[in-house]
Design a protein around this motif. Sequence first.
Motif, PDB file in Angstrom:
ATOM      1  N   ASP A  39      56.670  70.960  36.623  1.00 34.33           N
ATOM      2  CA  ASP A  39      57.507  69.852  36.158  1.00 34.33           C
ATOM      3  C   ASP A  39      57.310  68.674  37.099  1.00 34.33           C
ATOM      4  O   ASP A  39      57.961  68.572  38.132  1.00 34.33           O
ATOM      5  N   LEU A  43      61.789  66.457  36.805  1.00 29.89           N
ATOM      6  CA  LEU A  43      62.690  65.731  35.902  1.00 29.89           C
ATOM      7  C   LEU A  43      63.564  66.663  35.061  1.00 29.89           C
ATOM      8  O   LEU A  43      64.596  66.240  34.556  1.00 29.89           O
ATOM      9  N   PRO A  45      63.039  67.761  31.937  1.00 25.91           N
ATOM     10  CA  PRO A  45      63.205  67.049  30.670  1.00 25.91           C
ATOM     11  C   PRO A  45      63.385  67.986  29.475  1.00 25.91           C
ATOM     12  O   PRO A  45      62.692  67.881  28.465  1.00 25.91           O
ATOM     13  N   TYR A  89      64.074  63.618  27.156  1.00 25.92           N
ATOM     14  CA  TYR A  89      63.221  62.700  27.904  1.00 25.92           C
ATOM     15  C   TYR A  89      64.008  61.902  28.948  1.00 25.92           C
ATOM     16  O   TYR A  89      65.109  61.440  28.692  1.00 25.92           O
ATOM     17  N   ARG A  97      56.022  60.358  28.438  1.00 19.79           N
ATOM     18  CA  ARG A  97      56.779  61.139  27.452  1.00 19.79           C
ATOM     19  C   ARG A  97      56.041  62.421  27.051  1.00 19.79           C
ATOM     20  O   ARG A  97      56.651  63.486  26.959  1.00 19.79           O
ATOM     21  N   GLN A 100      56.467  65.123  29.557  1.00 20.94           N
ATOM     22  CA  GLN A 100      57.816  65.684  29.533  1.00 20.94           C
ATOM     23  C   GLN A 100      57.980  66.663  28.367  1.00 20.94           C
ATOM     24  O   GLN A 100      58.596  67.713  28.512  1.00 20.94           O
TER      25      GLN A 100
END
Length: 182
Positions: A39, A43, A45, A89, A97, A100
């Motif tokens: 990751d 984040l 996500p 996101y 994006r 993620q």
Amino acid sequence: MSSALEAARARRSWSKVTDAAPSHEELLELVAAAGRVADHSSLAPWRLIELRGTDREKLGRAIAKAEGDKHPSSKPLRAPLLIAVVASYRKSGKVPRWEQEAVASGVAHMLSLLLDEAGWGVLWRTGHYTRSKPVAKAHGLKKNEELLGWLYVGGKPPEKREGRRRPVDAARFLTPMPGEKR
């Protein structure tokens, strides 16, 4: 306990499962492990939504609305536990994006492996209605979120023969950089 290699080789999709399902507590332990996927920038996500009992009926009504059907879809009733996989996101100047979404997909795949290894039958279902407004609303998705599908989870039924997938021809998919000779 088997190795990760053995678990990956044994993995298969279970289109039919029994009414047994892991408990919420069992699921928490597996989700904690699945969340360890690579990751970038940490984040996280992703998030998962646990659907049991009447939650599945609510989803059936949302799918019917998305499809323009009068009767609720029975698809969510095919397993006692559905786990909605959500890409959530985050704003980032470093992590695009698509990356993620790859993390969220990685969590889902890792969780499916862990569930399978723990003895549960799993099938990852998708469909065009995953991106529909009624289905998003039923899941309480925010503007920065997308539904990637559901893991359908239940007990593995006894079978006379074990389902087999064809082996992967690794040499077909693992190639050298163009221009390199090996």
